[in-house]
Design a protein around this motif. Structure first.
Motif, PDB file in Angstrom:
ATOM      1  N   VAL A 192      69.715 -16.595 110.149  1.00  0.00           N
ATOM      2  CA  VAL A 192      68.620 -16.070 109.333  1.00  0.00           C
ATOM      3  C   VAL A 192      67.495 -17.085 109.158  1.00  0.00           C
ATOM      4  N   LEU A 193      67.737 -18.341 109.544  1.00  0.00           N
ATOM      5  CA  LEU A 193      66.713 -19.374 109.411  1.00  0.00           C
ATOM      6  C   LEU A 193      66.898 -20.419 110.494  1.00  0.00           C
ATOM      7  N   ILE A 194      65.787 -20.788 111.146  1.00  0.00           N
ATOM      8  CA  ILE A 194      65.753 -21.911 112.085  1.00  0.00           C
ATOM      9  C   ILE A 194      64.560 -22.771 111.712  1.00  0.00           C
ATOM     10  N   HIS A 208      58.572 -27.680 117.578  1.00  0.00           N
ATOM     11  CA  HIS A 208      58.353 -27.287 116.186  1.00  0.00           C
ATOM     12  C   HIS A 208      58.580 -25.786 116.058  1.00  0.00           C
ATOM     13  N   GLN A 209      59.454 -25.403 115.176  1.00  0.00           N
ATOM     14  CA  GLN A 209      59.726 -23.981 114.972  1.00  0.00           C
ATOM     15  C   GLN A 209      60.245 -23.739 113.567  1.00  0.00           C
ATOM     16  N   HIS A 210      59.673 -22.746 112.927  1.00  0.00           N
ATOM     17  CA  HIS A 210      60.222 -22.226 111.672  1.00  0.00           C
ATOM     18  C   HIS A 210      60.273 -20.716 111.816  1.00  0.00           C
ATOM     19  N   SER A 211      61.461 -20.157 111.801  1.00  0.00           N
ATOM     20  CA  SER A 211      61.583 -18.705 111.937  1.00  0.00           C
ATOM     21  C   SER A 211      62.629 -18.175 110.969  1.00  0.00           C
ATOM     22  N   GLU A 212      62.352 -16.970 110.476  1.00  0.00           N
ATOM     23  CA  GLU A 212      63.256 -16.285 109.560  1.00  0.00           C
ATOM     24  C   GLU A 212      63.572 -14.909 110.128  1.00  0.00           C
ATOM     25  N   GLU A 257      57.985 -15.889 112.696  1.00  0.00           N
ATOM     26  CA  GLU A 257      58.076 -17.216 113.306  1.00  0.00           C
ATOM     27  C   GLU A 257      56.713 -17.902 113.398  1.00  0.00           C
ATOM     28  N   ARG A 258      56.701 -19.193 113.082  1.00  0.00           N
ATOM     29  CA  ARG A 258      55.579 -20.082 113.394  1.00  0.00           C
ATOM     30  C   ARG A 258      56.153 -21.209 114.252  1.00  0.00           C
ATOM     31  N   SER A 259      55.606 -21.402 115.447  1.00  0.00           N
ATOM     32  CA  SER A 259      56.199 -22.367 116.366  1.00  0.00           C
ATOM     33  C   SER A 259      55.206 -22.744 117.447  1.00  0.00           C
ATOM     34  N   ASP A 260      55.660 -23.598 118.368  1.00  0.00           N
ATOM     35  CA  ASP A 260      54.851 -23.905 119.539  1.00  0.00           C
ATOM     36  C   ASP A 260      54.600 -22.636 120.346  1.00  0.00           C
ATOM     37  N   ARG A 261      55.583 -21.755 120.404  1.00  0.00           N
ATOM     38  CA  ARG A 261      55.454 -20.501 121.154  1.00  0.00           C
ATOM     39  C   ARG A 261      54.344 -19.618 120.609  1.00  0.00           C
TER      40      ARG A 261
END
Length: 277
Positions: free
Chosen positions: A232-234, A251-255, A62-66
């Motif tokens: 599997v994807l967000i 903003h979030q991109h996670s697999e 994951e790459r995100s605000d978190r």
């Protein structure tokens, strides 16, 4: 992006035949009604599946605000009390011995006194239930059109239904989106859903908040077991501003990958032991 009673198989097949134009000729109104019925059935299927969840251990990247813009690789395990995360790498590199020790100490604190974790997860699960409520709006808040086939899936495009009056701020944002979904024709389950804000959405003429147009979300789910679909994807990008010019961003991109089925009755200490193996 949460998130159900099922029609008899024969009824589902009738709906699919109408949507796909297989063996029948339908007028536009009938085709629209069939699409609406398909979405209603899909929502019912998702509701039913959410009530009988199988639990898994999996890897999340994951790459995100978190994560502060970094790429975090976590091992994640699902329990009755919520999801536990074990950070194992950042930006493709293993954690330093110091950070690894801190991560183990954090998990030990949760294991020794899980009450705080349970409270935090309860808030997150409330958010998931709210997302499920948003899904329930689909048949009422949108108009649908047949987008043909996309590989093995049915593509359904959607746009706001002008006759629908949103009741909450969240509904206003959702109702301002257009997008598409991919549906598995055999199970009438959701494989992919994406939406994009057509225009800015303002509350109290922009005095309370404004969500900028152009943002949106996408989520993809795959069949992990014969009857279990997992995300599997967000991919989410929302920007705006709130009262007193406070920035709004999500903003979030996670697999998610490497799903392993686990017992449904794991305690938090047992789940942490499994995470650390």
């Amino acid at each position: 992006m949460a998130y159900l009673a099922v029609l008899a198989r024969s009824a589902c097949l009738c709906v699919l035949c109408g949507v796909l134009g297989v063996g029948v000729t339908v007028v536009s109104a009938q085709a629209s009604a069939n699409l609406q019925q398909m979405i209603t059935t899909l929502v019912a299927n998702e509701r039913k599946a959410a009530q009988h969840k199988q639990r898994f251990l999996y890897t999340s990247v994951e790459r995100s605000d978190r994560t502060g813009g970094h790429i975090w690789t976590d091992r994640v395990i699902e329990t009755a009390d919520g999801k536990l995360r074990y950070l194992i790498a950042e930006d493709g590199h293993p954690l330093s011995p110091k950070r690894h020790a801190e991560e183990l100490a954090r998990l030990k604190t949760i294991s020794d006194n899980p009450a705080d974790f349970v409270r935090r997860e309860q808030a997150r699960r409330n958010d998931e239930r709210h997302a499920q409520q948003m899904l329930e709006l689909l048949p009422r808040a949108f108009l649908f059109e047949n987008g043909g086939s996309d590989g093995p899936y049915l593509r359904i495009n959607f746009r706001p239904n002008p006759a629908y009056e949103p009741n909450t701020y969240e509904e206003r944002v959702l109702h301002s989106m257009s997008g598409m979904m991919l549906i598995d024709p055999d199970t009438l389950r959701l494989h992919h859903l994406e939406g994009r804000l057509n225009n800015d959405v303002s509350f109290a003429y922009g005095l309370l908040a404004t969500i900028r147009g152009g943002g949106g979300f996408a989520t993809t789910r795959d069949l992990i077991t014969p009857d279990t679909w997992k995300t599997v994807l967000i991919d989410t990008h929302i920007d705006g501003r709130a009262i007193f010019f406070k920035t709004i961003s999500l903003h979030q991109h996670s697999e998610h990958r490497d799903f392993q089925s686990i017992p449904a009755n794991l305690t938090i200490p047992q789940a942490i032991q499994l995470l650390e193996r």
